[in-house]
Design a protein around this motif. Structure first.
Motif, short mmCIF file in Angstrom:
data_model
loop_
_atom_site.label_atom_id
_atom_site.label_comp_id
_atom_site.label_asym_id
_atom_site.label_seq_id
_atom_site.Cartn_x
_atom_site.Cartn_y
_atom_site.Cartn_z
N ARG A 1 0.99 -0.79 8.11
CA ARG A 1 2.38 -1.23 8.27
C ARG A 1 2.81 -2.31 7.30
NH1 ARG A 1 3.69 -0.66 14.52
NH2 ARG A 1 3.01 1.49 14.63
N ASP A 2 1.88 -3.06 6.75
CA ASP A 2 2.25 -4.19 5.90
C ASP A 2 1.17 -4.40 4.85
OD1 ASP A 2 3.83 -6.25 4.99
OD2 ASP A 2 3.30 -7.65 6.60
N TYR A 3 1.53 -5.12 3.79
CA TYR A 3 0.55 -5.45 2.77
C TYR A 3 0.84 -6.82 2.18
CZ TYR A 3 3.95 -4.30 -0.90
OH TYR A 3 5.04 -4.27 -1.73
N GLY A 4 -0.15 -7.36 1.49
CA GLY A 4 0.00 -8.63 0.79
C GLY A 4 -0.76 -8.57 -0.51
N ILE A 5 -0.25 -9.24 -1.53
CA ILE A 5 -0.89 -9.27 -2.83
C ILE A 5 -1.20 -10.71 -3.19
CG2 ILE A 5 -0.67 -8.74 -5.29
CD1 ILE A 5 1.30 -6.54 -4.51
N SER A 6 -2.43 -10.95 -3.62
CA SER A 6 -2.85 -12.29 -4.07
C SER A 6 -3.39 -12.17 -5.48
CB SER A 6 -3.94 -12.86 -3.16
OG SER A 6 -3.48 -12.95 -1.84
N CYS A 7 -2.87 -12.97 -6.38
CA CYS A 7 -3.36 -13.02 -7.76
C CYS A 7 -4.02 -14.38 -7.97
CB CYS A 7 -2.22 -12.82 -8.74
SG CYS A 7 -1.40 -11.22 -8.58
N LEU A 8 -5.33 -14.37 -8.06
CA LEU A 8 -6.11 -15.60 -8.18
C LEU A 8 -6.71 -15.70 -9.58
CD1 LEU A 8 -7.87 -15.15 -4.73
CD2 LEU A 8 -5.81 -16.49 -5.21
N VAL B 1 -6.18 -9.34 -5.28
CA VAL B 1 -6.45 -8.72 -3.98
C VAL B 1 -5.18 -8.08 -3.45
CG1 VAL B 1 -7.27 -9.12 -1.63
CG2 VAL B 1 -8.16 -10.52 -3.49
N PHE B 2 -5.31 -6.83 -3.00
CA PHE B 2 -4.25 -6.12 -2.29
C PHE B 2 -4.75 -5.95 -0.87
CE2 PHE B 2 -1.88 -2.52 -0.71
CZ PHE B 2 -0.63 -2.64 -1.30
N ARG C 1 -0.37 0.75 -13.75
CA ARG C 1 -1.10 1.96 -13.37
C ARG C 1 -1.90 1.75 -12.09
NH1 ARG C 1 -6.05 3.39 -13.46
NH2 ARG C 1 -6.69 1.55 -14.60
N GLU C 2 -2.55 0.61 -11.99
CA GLU C 2 -3.33 0.29 -10.79
C GLU C 2 -2.42 0.18 -9.57
OE1 GLU C 2 -6.75 -2.30 -13.14
OE2 GLU C 2 -4.97 -3.29 -12.34
N MET C 3 -1.29 -0.48 -9.72
CA MET C 3 -0.36 -0.62 -8.61
C MET C 3 0.19 0.74 -8.18
SD MET C 3 -0.26 -3.59 -7.38
CE MET C 3 1.11 -3.35 -6.29
N GLN C 4 0.41 1.62 -9.13
CA GLN C 4 0.90 2.96 -8.80
C GLN C 4 -0.12 3.69 -7.94
OE1 GLN C 4 1.85 5.35 -12.18
NE2 GLN C 4 2.62 7.03 -10.96
N GLU C 5 -1.40 3.62 -8.30
CA GLU C 5 -2.47 4.26 -7.52
C GLU C 5 -2.53 3.68 -6.11
OE1 GLU C 5 -4.66 6.67 -8.29
OE2 GLU C 5 -3.85 6.96 -10.30
N ILE C 6 -2.49 2.36 -6.01
CA ILE C 6 -2.60 1.70 -4.72
C ILE C 6 -1.39 2.00 -3.85
CG2 ILE C 6 -2.68 -0.55 -3.58
CD1 ILE C 6 -4.30 -1.54 -6.04
N LEU C 7 -0.19 1.91 -4.41
CA LEU C 7 1.02 2.13 -3.62
C LEU C 7 1.22 3.59 -3.22
CD1 LEU C 7 3.49 -0.37 -5.30
CD2 LEU C 7 2.36 -0.57 -3.07
N THR C 8 0.68 4.52 -4.00
CA THR C 8 0.71 5.93 -3.60
C THR C 8 -0.11 6.13 -2.34
OG1 THR C 8 1.02 6.66 -5.88
CG2 THR C 8 0.15 8.28 -4.33
N LEU C 9 -1.32 5.57 -2.33
CA LEU C 9 -2.15 5.64 -1.13
C LEU C 9 -1.50 4.90 0.03
CD1 LEU C 9 -4.79 6.27 0.39
CD2 LEU C 9 -5.70 4.15 -0.57
N TYR C 10 -0.95 3.73 -0.24
CA TYR C 10 -0.29 2.94 0.80
C TYR C 10 0.86 3.72 1.44
CZ TYR C 10 2.35 -0.76 3.06
OH TYR C 10 3.03 -1.51 3.98
N GLY C 11 1.67 4.38 0.64
CA GLY C 11 2.80 5.16 1.15
C GLY C 11 2.35 6.29 2.06
N ARG C 12 1.27 6.97 1.69
CA ARG C 12 0.75 8.05 2.54
C ARG C 12 0.22 7.50 3.85
NH1 ARG C 12 -2.25 10.68 -2.14
NH2 ARG C 12 -3.96 9.64 -1.13
N MET C 13 -0.44 6.35 3.81
CA MET C 13 -0.99 5.77 5.03
C MET C 13 0.12 5.24 5.94
SD MET C 13 -4.15 6.37 4.92
CE MET C 13 -5.36 5.31 5.65
#
Length: 112
Positions: free
Chosen positions: A40-47, A52-53, A21-33
């Protein structure tokens, strides 16, 4: 029958990650931007302590924004935050959609 991994890691702790659900919210905003030409690019870090997105304008640069999830802050300020390029926290809260609104304002521009 259970299969044991060849190299067990008994001290390895679980990592924090964004759920679907969180990724869907973030990627929806990312797609519009991306469609607006802002990102133009993104990175995901799971610590261990946070997820962090990171959002980039160009691949070789420092991130423009970081969307962070800190589960330890769930009961305090809220576990979601948006951090700017300079390290300032732009918005923090308990609801991811509300926190992401600070970035949606970047899409609204005056038309001349």
């Amino acid at each position: 029958m259970t299969i044991q991994p060849p190299y067990p890691f008994p001290n390895m702790q679980e990592q924090v990650a964004f759920d679907r659900r969180e990724m869907q919210e973030i990627l929806t905003l990312y797609g519009r931007m991306v469609a607006a030409g802002e990102w133009r690019d993104y990175g995901i870090s799971c610590l261990r302590e946070m997820a962090v997105f990171s959002v980039f304008r160009r691949t070789a640069e420092n991130p423009l924004y970081r969307i962070e999830k800190h589960p330890r802050l769930r009961g305090r300020q809220g576990m979601y935050s948006v951090v700017g390029m300079d390290g300032r926290i732009l918005k923090r809260g308990h609801d991811l959609r509300t926190v992401l609104r600070v970035l949606e304002r970047k899409l609204i521009r005056a038309v001349e």
